[in-house]
Scaffold this active site. Structure first.
Site, PDB file in Angstrom:
ATOM      1  CG  ASN A  10      -1.826   1.134   1.335  1.00  0.00           C
ATOM      2  OD1 ASN A  10      -1.399   2.266   1.157  1.00  0.00           O
ATOM      3  ND2 ASN A  10      -3.084   0.896   1.625  1.00  0.00           N
ATOM      4  CG  ASP A  12      -3.146   4.603   0.742  1.00  0.00           C
ATOM      5  OD1 ASP A  12      -3.168   4.432  -0.491  1.00  0.00           O
ATOM      6  OD2 ASP A  12      -4.001   4.138   1.514  1.00  0.00           O
ATOM      7  CG  HIS A  13       0.615   6.362   4.787  1.00  0.00           C
ATOM      8  ND1 HIS A  13      -0.320   7.346   5.023  1.00  0.00           N
ATOM      9  CD2 HIS A  13       0.059   5.203   5.206  1.00  0.00           C
ATOM     10  CE1 HIS A  13      -1.376   6.803   5.603  1.00  0.00           C
ATOM     11  NE2 HIS A  13      -1.184   5.511   5.732  1.00  0.00           N
ATOM     12  NE  ARG A  21       6.910  21.418   3.517  1.00  0.00           N
ATOM     13  CZ  ARG A  21       8.191  21.730   3.685  1.00  0.00           C
ATOM     14  NH1 ARG A  21       8.937  22.027   2.663  1.00  0.00           N
ATOM     15  NH2 ARG A  21       8.708  21.743   4.890  1.00  0.00           N
ATOM     16  CG  HIS A  46      -8.322   4.074   1.143  1.00  0.00           C
ATOM     17  ND1 HIS A  46      -8.495   3.960   2.507  1.00  0.00           N
ATOM     18  CD2 HIS A  46      -9.536   4.424   0.650  1.00  0.00           C
ATOM     19  CE1 HIS A  46      -9.756   4.224   2.811  1.00  0.00           C
ATOM     20  NE2 HIS A  46     -10.399   4.518   1.698  1.00  0.00           N
ATOM     21  NE  ARG A  48      -8.445   7.407   4.486  1.00  0.00           N
ATOM     22  CZ  ARG A  48      -9.315   7.121   5.450  1.00  0.00           C
ATOM     23  NH1 ARG A  48     -10.414   7.827   5.589  1.00  0.00           N
ATOM     24  NH2 ARG A  48      -9.076   6.148   6.297  1.00  0.00           N
ATOM     25  NE  ARG A  52      -7.734  11.330   5.517  1.00  0.00           N
ATOM     26  CZ  ARG A  52      -8.244  10.784   6.616  1.00  0.00           C
ATOM     27  NH1 ARG A  52      -7.487  10.020   7.375  1.00  0.00           N
ATOM     28  NH2 ARG A  52      -9.476  11.008   6.986  1.00  0.00           N
ATOM     29  CG  HIS A  53      -3.717   8.842   1.592  1.00  0.00           C
ATOM     30  ND1 HIS A  53      -4.546   8.129   0.798  1.00  0.00           N
ATOM     31  CD2 HIS A  53      -3.962   8.426   2.870  1.00  0.00           C
ATOM     32  CE1 HIS A  53      -5.261   7.309   1.544  1.00  0.00           C
ATOM     33  NE2 HIS A  53      -4.954   7.469   2.814  1.00  0.00           N
ATOM     34  CD  GLU A  73      -6.947  -0.286   1.091  1.00  0.00           C
ATOM     35  OE1 GLU A  73      -7.073   0.785   1.720  1.00  0.00           O
ATOM     36  OE2 GLU A  73      -6.141  -1.152   1.410  1.00  0.00           O
ATOM     37  CB  THR A 103      -5.695   4.705   9.766  1.00  0.00           C
ATOM     38  OG1 THR A 103      -5.528   3.645   8.813  1.00  0.00           O
ATOM     39  CG2 THR A 103      -5.802   4.091  11.156  1.00  0.00           C
ATOM     40  CB  THR A 104      -9.334   1.791   7.367  1.00  0.00           C
ATOM     41  OG1 THR A 104      -8.983   2.584   6.229  1.00  0.00           O
ATOM     42  CG2 THR A 104     -10.655   1.111   7.112  1.00  0.00           C
ATOM     43  CD  GLU A 154      -7.045  -6.427   3.187  1.00  0.00           C
ATOM     44  OE1 GLU A 154      -7.157  -6.381   1.947  1.00  0.00           O
ATOM     45  OE2 GLU A 154      -6.302  -5.680   3.837  1.00  0.00           O
ATOM     46  CG  HIS A 193      -5.327  -1.463   9.347  1.00  0.00           C
ATOM     47  ND1 HIS A 193      -4.968  -0.881  10.524  1.00  0.00           N
ATOM     48  CD2 HIS A 193      -5.741  -0.460   8.548  1.00  0.00           C
ATOM     49  CE1 HIS A 193      -5.172   0.413  10.451  1.00  0.00           C
ATOM     50  NE2 HIS A 193      -5.640   0.699   9.250  1.00  0.00           N
ATOM     51  N   GLY A 194      -1.864  -2.442   9.903  1.00  0.00           N
ATOM     52  CA  GLY A 194      -0.991  -2.320  11.071  1.00  0.00           C
ATOM     53  C   GLY A 194       0.140  -3.327  11.124  1.00  0.00           C
ATOM     54  N   GLY A 215       1.185  -1.341   4.348  1.00  0.00           N
ATOM     55  CA  GLY A 215       1.562  -0.026   3.848  1.00  0.00           C
ATOM     56  C   GLY A 215       2.351   0.812   4.834  1.00  0.00           C
ATOM     57  CG  HIS A 216       1.754   3.710   8.777  1.00  0.00           C
ATOM     58  ND1 HIS A 216       2.416   3.426   9.948  1.00  0.00           N
ATOM     59  CD2 HIS A 216       1.696   5.063   8.687  1.00  0.00           C
ATOM     60  CE1 HIS A 216       2.720   4.567  10.542  1.00  0.00           C
ATOM     61  NE2 HIS A 216       2.305   5.567   9.795  1.00  0.00           N
TER      62      HIS A 216
HETATM   63  N1  PXP Z   1      -5.833  -3.274   4.055  1.00  0.00           N
HETATM   64  C1  PXP Z   1      -6.816  -2.350   4.075  1.00  0.00           C
HETATM   65  C2  PXP Z   1      -8.177  -2.762   3.631  1.00  0.00           C
HETATM   66  C3  PXP Z   1      -6.561  -1.020   4.483  1.00  0.00           C
HETATM   67  O1  PXP Z   1      -7.558  -0.116   4.492  1.00  0.00           O
HETATM   68  C4  PXP Z   1      -5.243  -0.660   4.816  1.00  0.00           C
HETATM   69  C5  PXP Z   1      -4.925   0.750   5.183  1.00  0.00           C
HETATM   70  O2  PXP Z   1      -5.248   1.598   4.144  1.00  0.00           O
HETATM   71  C6  PXP Z   1      -4.249  -1.651   4.765  1.00  0.00           C
HETATM   72  C7  PXP Z   1      -4.568  -2.952   4.403  1.00  0.00           C
HETATM   73  C8  PXP Z   1      -2.827  -1.340   5.084  1.00  0.00           C
HETATM   74  O3  PXP Z   1      -2.700  -0.970   6.422  1.00  0.00           O
HETATM   75  P1  PXP Z   1      -1.323  -0.371   6.937  1.00  0.00           P
HETATM   76  O4  PXP Z   1      -1.092   0.873   6.169  1.00  0.00           O
HETATM   77  O5  PXP Z   1      -1.588  -0.136   8.395  1.00  0.00           O
HETATM   78  O6  PXP Z   1      -0.279  -1.415   6.691  1.00  0.00           O
END
Ligand code: PXP
Length: 244
Positions: A10, A12-13, A21, A46, A48, A52-53, A73, A103-104, A154, A193-194, A215-216
């Site tokens: 992912n 996104d970040h 910026r 994702h 949104r 935001r990203h 997403e 976050t989600t 998921e 996630h996480g 991702g993060h």
């Molecule tokens: N899966 C889904 C469905 C998510 O919404 C996210 C966060 O956007 C992730 C995975 C990835 O989560 P993380 O960025 O915490 O790794």
């Protein structure tokens, strides 16, 4: 023979940092290309409602410029459905979205949302997009996801990642049980996630999970060791846990 375990990265970040910026760098599409070169099986982004990203332009470019599957997403809204049908990503993951959240924060409640969500699953599927639904690891949620006709779920791993001590084991057990139940009822099971280097192994070990979306942590770790090495290390830990 253990089953393959795909890694969806992912990005996104990368866009979060770019948007801090308002310019063009760092470019999330460059990160997606690097992630593919480092061995990612897919790219997750994702879009949104508040942009935001990831932006609409990013989705356009991801659709044109990467040659591994894109997992979009999206919230179940008409606006996002139009965008998904325009770009036809390989997969779409329906997620809950609250404007004020950081976050989600949890999975979609498909039990209360069944009537609203089912047409989204159908329309996306009719257009050849593989639909997954992001849910809490719970048998009740899985049963309804199956009835709705989604081929993939998921499981939200956030509670497991955040928990400490005995609670962590309990949360992991919920994921293990749900992943087994998903297979029993014929759903392909993903998780995410996480997840981090510290939390990925017990989830990667679950044989009925076939894809992790991360991702993060990876983007954060890229600050210290670069994106390529951070993805390669995640892949190594996943493979080691899986016995691959
Ligand atoms: N899966 C889904 C469905 C998510 O919404 C996210 C966060 O956007 C992730 C995975 C990835 O989560 P993380 O960025 O915490 O790794």
């Amino acid at each position: 023979m253990p089953r393959e375990l795909r890694l969806g990265v992912n990005i996104d970040h990368v866009a979060t940092i770019r948007n801090a910026r308002g310019g063009a760098t760092p470019d999330p599409i460059r990160a997606a290309v690097m992630a593919a070169e480092a061995g990612a099986d897919g790219i997750t982004a994702h879009l949104r409602e508040d942009r935001r990203h990831i932006t609409d332009g990013d989705i356009q470019r991801l659709s044109n410029e990467i040659d591994i599957p894109l997992n979009l997403e999206m919230a179940a809204t008409e606006e996002m459905l139009d965008i998904a049908l325009r770009h036809k990503p390989h997969a779409a993951c329906l997620v809950p979205e609250k404007r004020e959240e950081r976050t989600t924060e949890g999975g979609l409640d498909v039990i209360s949302g069944q009537a609203h969500l089912t047409p989204f699953v159908q329309k996306l599927t009719d257009h050849g997009i593989r639909v997954s639904i992001f849910i809490e690891p719970s048998e009740n949620q899985l049963e309804v996801a199956k009835i709705m006709g989604a081929p993939v779920v998921e499981l939200h791993t956030g509670a497991y990642c955040d928990a400490q001590g005995a609670q962590k084991e309990k949360e992991l057990q919920r994921i293990i049980n749900s992943a087994a139940f998903a297979e029993e009822i014929g759903l392909e099971c993903h998780a995410g996630h996480g997840l981090s280097f510290d939390t990925v192994a017990p989830v990667a070990k679950i044989p009925t999970i076939v894809e992790l979306n991360i991702g993060h942590f990876l983007i954060g770790e890229a600050i210290f060791q670069g994106l390529e090495l951070s993805i390669k290390e995640m892949r190594r830990l996943m493979n080691e846990a899986r016995g691959l």
